[in-house]
Design a protein around this motif. Structure first.
Motif, PDB file in Angstrom:
ATOM      1  N   ASP A 170      -2.612 -22.184  10.021  1.00  0.00           N
ATOM      2  CA  ASP A 170      -3.539 -23.210  10.494  1.00  0.00           C
ATOM      3  C   ASP A 170      -3.695 -23.106  12.015  1.00  0.00           C
ATOM      4  OD1 ASP A 170      -1.350 -24.460  11.703  1.00  0.00           O
ATOM      5  OD2 ASP A 170      -1.175 -26.015  10.169  1.00  0.00           O
ATOM      6  N   LYS A 171      -4.447 -23.998  12.592  1.00  0.00           N
ATOM      7  CA  LYS A 171      -4.738 -23.902  14.030  1.00  0.00           C
ATOM      8  C   LYS A 171      -3.495 -24.075  14.898  1.00  0.00           C
ATOM      9  CE  LYS A 171      -6.047 -28.787  14.304  1.00  0.00           C
ATOM     10  NZ  LYS A 171      -7.138 -29.740  14.631  1.00  0.00           N
ATOM     11  N   ASN A 172      -2.416 -24.611  14.301  1.00  0.00           N
ATOM     12  CA  ASN A 172      -1.152 -24.771  15.027  1.00  0.00           C
ATOM     13  C   ASN A 172      -0.166 -23.643  14.741  1.00  0.00           C
ATOM     14  OD1 ASN A 172      -1.904 -27.346  16.202  1.00  0.00           O
ATOM     15  ND2 ASN A 172      -1.592 -28.243  14.161  1.00  0.00           N
ATOM     16  N   ASN A 173      -0.664 -22.599  14.080  1.00  0.00           N
ATOM     17  CA  ASN A 173       0.156 -21.427  13.725  1.00  0.00           C
ATOM     18  C   ASN A 173       1.216 -21.751  12.678  1.00  0.00           C
ATOM     19  OD1 ASN A 173       0.300 -18.590  14.262  1.00  0.00           O
ATOM     20  ND2 ASN A 173       2.253 -18.893  15.299  1.00  0.00           N
ATOM     21  N   LYS A 174       0.981 -22.799  11.904  1.00  0.00           N
ATOM     22  CA  LYS A 174       1.922 -23.203  10.859  1.00  0.00           C
ATOM     23  C   LYS A 174       1.394 -22.766   9.486  1.00  0.00           C
ATOM     24  CE  LYS A 174       4.667 -25.335  13.723  1.00  0.00           C
ATOM     25  NZ  LYS A 174       5.996 -24.744  14.048  1.00  0.00           N
ATOM     26  N   PRO A 175       2.287 -22.655   8.498  1.00  0.00           N
ATOM     27  CA  PRO A 175       1.844 -22.278   7.149  1.00  0.00           C
ATOM     28  C   PRO A 175       0.840 -23.268   6.589  1.00  0.00           C
ATOM     29  CG  PRO A 175       4.234 -22.077   7.337  1.00  0.00           C
ATOM     30  CD  PRO A 175       3.761 -22.769   8.579  1.00  0.00           C
ATOM     31  N   ALA A 176      -0.119 -22.751   5.850  1.00  0.00           N
ATOM     32  CA  ALA A 176      -1.144 -23.592   5.236  1.00  0.00           C
ATOM     33  C   ALA A 176      -1.697 -22.895   4.004  1.00  0.00           C
ATOM     34  CB  ALA A 176      -2.268 -23.852   6.231  1.00  0.00           C
ATOM     35  N   GLU A 177      -2.208 -23.688   3.074  1.00  0.00           N
ATOM     36  CA  GLU A 177      -2.915 -23.121   1.931  1.00  0.00           C
ATOM     37  C   GLU A 177      -4.171 -22.411   2.434  1.00  0.00           C
ATOM     38  OE1 GLU A 177      -1.899 -23.070  -1.142  1.00  0.00           O
ATOM     39  OE2 GLU A 177      -0.211 -24.483  -1.010  1.00  0.00           O
ATOM     40  N   TYR A 178      -4.723 -21.533   1.619  1.00  0.00           N
ATOM     41  CA  TYR A 178      -5.914 -20.777   2.038  1.00  0.00           C
ATOM     42  C   TYR A 178      -7.032 -21.718   2.491  1.00  0.00           C
ATOM     43  CZ  TYR A 178     -10.298 -18.287   1.845  1.00  0.00           C
ATOM     44  OH  TYR A 178     -11.519 -17.772   2.173  1.00  0.00           O
ATOM     45  N   SER A 179      -7.621 -21.366   3.600  1.00  0.00           N
ATOM     46  CA  SER A 179      -8.808 -22.056   4.095  1.00  0.00           C
ATOM     47  C   SER A 179      -9.589 -21.078   4.951  1.00  0.00           C
ATOM     48  CB  SER A 179      -8.413 -23.277   4.938  1.00  0.00           C
ATOM     49  OG  SER A 179      -9.548 -23.767   5.634  1.00  0.00           O
ATOM     50  N   LYS A 180     -10.908 -21.148   4.870  1.00  0.00           N
ATOM     51  CA  LYS A 180     -11.730 -20.271   5.707  1.00  0.00           C
ATOM     52  C   LYS A 180     -11.551 -20.594   7.186  1.00  0.00           C
ATOM     53  CE  LYS A 180     -15.878 -23.172   5.132  1.00  0.00           C
ATOM     54  NZ  LYS A 180     -15.835 -23.743   6.502  1.00  0.00           N
ATOM     55  N   ASP A 181     -10.984 -21.771   7.476  1.00  0.00           N
ATOM     56  CA  ASP A 181     -10.766 -22.174   8.868  1.00  0.00           C
ATOM     57  C   ASP A 181      -9.433 -21.672   9.417  1.00  0.00           C
ATOM     58  OD1 ASP A 181     -13.184 -23.585   8.932  1.00  0.00           O
ATOM     59  OD2 ASP A 181     -12.236 -25.338   8.012  1.00  0.00           O
ATOM     60  N   ASN A 182      -8.569 -21.119   8.550  1.00  0.00           N
ATOM     61  CA  ASN A 182      -7.292 -20.582   9.034  1.00  0.00           C
ATOM     62  C   ASN A 182      -7.531 -19.400   9.963  1.00  0.00           C
ATOM     63  OD1 ASN A 182      -5.836 -22.470   7.623  1.00  0.00           O
ATOM     64  ND2 ASN A 182      -5.295 -21.099   5.926  1.00  0.00           N
ATOM     65  N   ILE A 183      -6.545 -19.139  10.815  1.00  0.00           N
ATOM     66  CA  ILE A 183      -6.657 -18.060  11.793  1.00  0.00           C
ATOM     67  C   ILE A 183      -5.479 -17.104  11.647  1.00  0.00           C
ATOM     68  CG2 ILE A 183      -7.980 -19.424  13.468  1.00  0.00           C
ATOM     69  CD1 ILE A 183      -5.366 -20.028  14.917  1.00  0.00           C
ATOM     70  N   PRO A 184      -5.620 -15.846  12.128  1.00  0.00           N
ATOM     71  CA  PRO A 184      -4.492 -14.911  12.020  1.00  0.00           C
ATOM     72  C   PRO A 184      -3.225 -15.468  12.669  1.00  0.00           C
ATOM     73  CG  PRO A 184      -6.490 -13.728  12.585  1.00  0.00           C
ATOM     74  CD  PRO A 184      -6.828 -15.192  12.651  1.00  0.00           C
ATOM     75  N   TYR A 185      -2.135 -15.295  11.973  1.00  0.00           N
ATOM     76  CA  TYR A 185      -0.833 -15.785  12.421  1.00  0.00           C
ATOM     77  C   TYR A 185      -0.364 -15.030  13.665  1.00  0.00           C
ATOM     78  CZ  TYR A 185       4.305 -16.206  12.289  1.00  0.00           C
ATOM     79  OH  TYR A 185       5.634 -16.404  12.609  1.00  0.00           O
ATOM     80  N   VAL A 186       0.157 -15.764  14.626  1.00  0.00           N
ATOM     81  CA  VAL A 186       0.739 -15.160  15.837  1.00  0.00           C
ATOM     82  C   VAL A 186       2.259 -15.119  15.653  1.00  0.00           C
ATOM     83  CG1 VAL A 186       1.007 -15.318  18.335  1.00  0.00           C
ATOM     84  CG2 VAL A 186      -1.143 -16.056  17.255  1.00  0.00           C
TER      85      VAL A 186
END
Length: 712
Positions: free
Chosen positions: A227-243
């Motif tokens: 997610d936008k906070n780099n935390k685990p999340a279910e699939y979403s088109k708004d998710n971003i590549p993990y840092v």
């Protein structure tokens, strides 16, 4: 054995000789740092695993509960084996868009493909919790001991404060003499980034599986999203590549024999500390039984897959899974014989007894129990493998377990949805017609191998596989389990939700279903004549094995013990090395692209080569990926002690740079799960030079290379 004695054993100094003799899969918080540095390691144990600071462990994940993978870029790019990602690659494949045959490479993040249900697990902390878990168990025997241990585990887990995306897993080590707690972060949005065609990723297929020399580009690439906070999340088109906290630099430096290397991953299961009699039973009885069942299943599947593309795609992943351990068990038997494993174990037992007479009593009891269990263990092996490989019967087992759960009041909505999802996925890649033939042949084998008194009363009629085929086809054609008959106005194979819409009717129909009745007749005979006898003896064996393990550690003061693999994070280390497995046969440690061309057979399902790869080779268009020979290195071997679950594990150099991707073991050493032998035991890795060469020159995906830190 007291905790004080146990502790003293774990603190004993290691010796080079024993590491070479016994191998090792070491808990990363308890590494033999001095020995690793003596062998050439240039970093510290804290650089490998440190729960307080960034370390290599932050780049290593368990991939979908079975394989290993590693992060190789600051944008969450994940590398694992082609065979580990095979199910996902297959799921995205159709006859019209065959990713298995053609490969796939996203051109940017938007083109990466989601994979529902796929997850990766990071181990963020490991703690020795033996004291907490074994508290109050000193004077307990089974079953009270297990109840107390399980209660202590639940108490410990419930007392931990964790995030919503975290979990705690407590695992026994040394057959329950110690316990460790693992804190796990789970990420669930994992997308397919790239895969070579199976003519690269599976090159050599069945013929080359488990053998060396090897020329397989066994890799695939995924990406972790957050997610936008780099935390685990279910699939979403708004998710971003993990840092990631750490990612592995990729080295393309040349390798030399005797270079230090270590493998970091999740080995599945080993049984290094069994008594000689147990190894003898595996070698002579259990493995041959399992091989016989899978041989029949594989031959029947292969006949259809070779002539029908739709079946080939549908059954590709399942066939590979069945074939994998079939061939491994064959090599395991040969390796146990060649390494004289049983006699070696007997000599070791004699040595232990000379130092501790109590061990003789333990071993005598184990010998008696294994002999008593032998016929039941053989029946168990046949039953388990037949049900597993006759998919029609495996389906019936799933429905049987469903009915049992409903009638026991244990089928809640969550469990029901999991079952529906499992069945929907299963039917997608299931052919009732093909499996009827598999089932018919396996029932004939079962009828011949199991004594009549342990079979259903009328089972003689299944002894002829030729006559079985029309019988099983007829049963299959009148079954709701196979999807050939309808229930609640639909077929289970086309609309599982509707099939389950009237639970009472479904259960009533299932109990009269011909496939269900066939399965239950086999199961009832097995449960009555084998299961309870086998398990009662196994429970006694387990108690004594725990005692024998403690006695070994207390008695053998010269040996450094590591716990058997159990799918927890481990480090194994060794050196890049070739081998001489047989008289007058010597293997180099490295293979090259020239070897791919030497094996090339146009149009062959195992040894075909993509046209573009041929062109790159003929032009010698190798760029920076060639080594000192002028060719591109493909694979290499080393003395790392690996097993199933280490597939996809990073092979690292003395500085912690990625130099290869573990994917297999040398066939002559597959017995290392039971008896590691440094003469034959070699792990097989894809060279990073070949991986980057394929990504860059073959796939034209330099954008992925640009993400990485490449050490030249």
């Amino acid at each position: 054995m007291t905790k004080k004695i146990l502790l003293s054993v774990f603190l004993l100094p290691a010796t080079m000789a024993f590491a070479q003799q016994y191998g090792g899969m070491w808990i990363p918080t308890e590494l033999n740092e001095k020995e690793m540095k003596d062998l050439g390691m240039k970093i510290s144990a804290k650089d490998i695993f440190n729960p307080q600071k960034t370390s290599i462990k932050d780049a290593v994940v368990q991939f979908n509960g079975g394989c290993t993978a590693e992060i190789i870029s600051p944008k969450g790019l994940l590398l694992t084996n082609h065979h580990c990602g095979y199910g996902q690659i297959q799921a995205h494949s159709t006859v019209q868009n065959d990713l298995l045959t053609n490969g796939f490479w996203a051109k940017n993040n938007d083109g990466e493909l989601p994979n529902p249900g796929l997850k990766v697990d990071f181990i963020v902390d490991i703690k020795d919790v033996s004291h907490q878990i074994l508290e109050g168990t000193d004077n307990l025997a089974e079953p009270e001991l297990s109840k107390k241990v399980n209660s202590n585990i639940e108490f410990y887990k419930n007392a931990q404060k964790i995030e919503s995306y975290q979990s705690i897993s407590v695992k026994p080590m040394y057959y329950g003499n110690k316990y460790y707690a693992y804190t796990i972060d789970t990420y669930k949005d994992i997308r397919l980034v790239g895969t070579p065609p199976q003519s690269i990723g599976k090159f050599g297929s069945d013929t080359d599986n488990w053998v060396w020399p090897r020329h397989t580009g066994d890799f695939s690439m995924f990406r972790i999203y957050a997610d936008k906070n780099n935390k685990p999340a279910e699939y979403s088109k708004d998710n971003i590549p993990y840092v990631p906290k750490h990612y592995l630099p990729v080295s393309i430096k040349d390798k030399n024999e005797n270079d230090f290397t270590f493998v970091f991953g999740f080995p599945g299961k080993t049984t290094e500390y069994l008594p000689a009699i147990a190894v003898d039973k595996i070698m002579k009885d259990i493995d041959p039984a399992k091989i016989a069942v899978r041989e029949i299943a594989l031959k029947t599947l292969n006949e259809k897959m070779r002539t029908d593309d739709a079946t080939r795609i549908k059954y590709a992943s399942k066939y590979a899974s069945v074939a994998n351990y079939w061939k491994k068990w064959i090599g395991e038997i040969e390796g146990l014989k060649k390494s004289n494993a049983v006699e070696k174990k007997k000599r070791y037992e004699t040595s232990l007894i000379s130092k501790n007479q109590e061990i003789k009593t333990t071993l005598d009891q184990l010998n008696n129990l294994y002999n008593d269990q032998a016929p039941y263990a053989l029946f168990n092996a046949y039953y388990t493998e037949v049900i597993k490989n006759a998919e029609t019967l495996k389906l019936a087992e799933d429905y049987y377990n469903y009915i049992s759960a409903v009638e026991a009041g244990k089928m809640n909505e969550k469990e029901l949805n999991k079952l529906k999802d499992k069945l929907s996925s299963f039917y997608k890649d299931y052919s009732a017609e093909l499996d009827a033939k598999v089932t018919a042949k396996l029932l004939a084998l079962y009828a011949h191998k199991i004594p009549q008194q342990s079979l259903p009363s009328d089972f003689d009629k299944y002894k002829d596989e030729t006559q079985n085929i029309p019988i099983i086809e007829n049963i299959s054609n009148h079954s709701i389990i196979t999807g050939k008959s309808e229930i609640n106005g639909t077929s289970t194979s086309t609309d599982i939700q509707k099939a389950f819409s009237n639970q009472d009717k479904l259960i009533e129909t299932l109990k009269k279903d011909p496939v269900y009745l066939l399965y239950t007749s086999i199961r009832e005979a097995y449960m009555k004549n084998t299961d309870s006898q086998f398990n009662a003896l196994q429970n006694k064996i387990d108690v004594l094995q725990k005692k024998y393990m403690a006695q070994q550690m207390a008695t053998d003061k010269e040996r450094k013990f590591f716990p058997d693999a159990n799918s927890t994070l481990r480090v194994t280390y060794g050196k890049v090395k070739g081998s001489t497995p047989r008289d007058a046969v010597s293997y180099d440690y490295q293979t090259h692209l020239a070897g791919v061309i030497e094996k090339y057979i146009p149009g062959d399902y195992e040894f075909d080569v993509p046209q573009k790869l041929l062109e790159l080779y003929n032009k010698k268009d190798f760029s920076i990926y060639k080594d000192k020979t002028g060719d591109v290195p493909v694979g290499f071997t080393a003395t790392n002690h690996t097993t199933g679950g280490n597939s996809g594990s990073p092979a690292l150099d003395a500085y912690g740079n990625l130099i290869g991707l573990n994917f297999d073991r040398q066939w002559e050493g597959t017995m290392s799960d039971i008896n590691y032998d440094p003469r034959f035991s070699r792990n097989i890795m894809v060279d990073t030079k070949y991986i980057l060469f394929i990504i860059d020159k073959f796939a034209d995906s330099k954008w992925l290379i640009d993400e990485m830190k490449v050490i030249k």
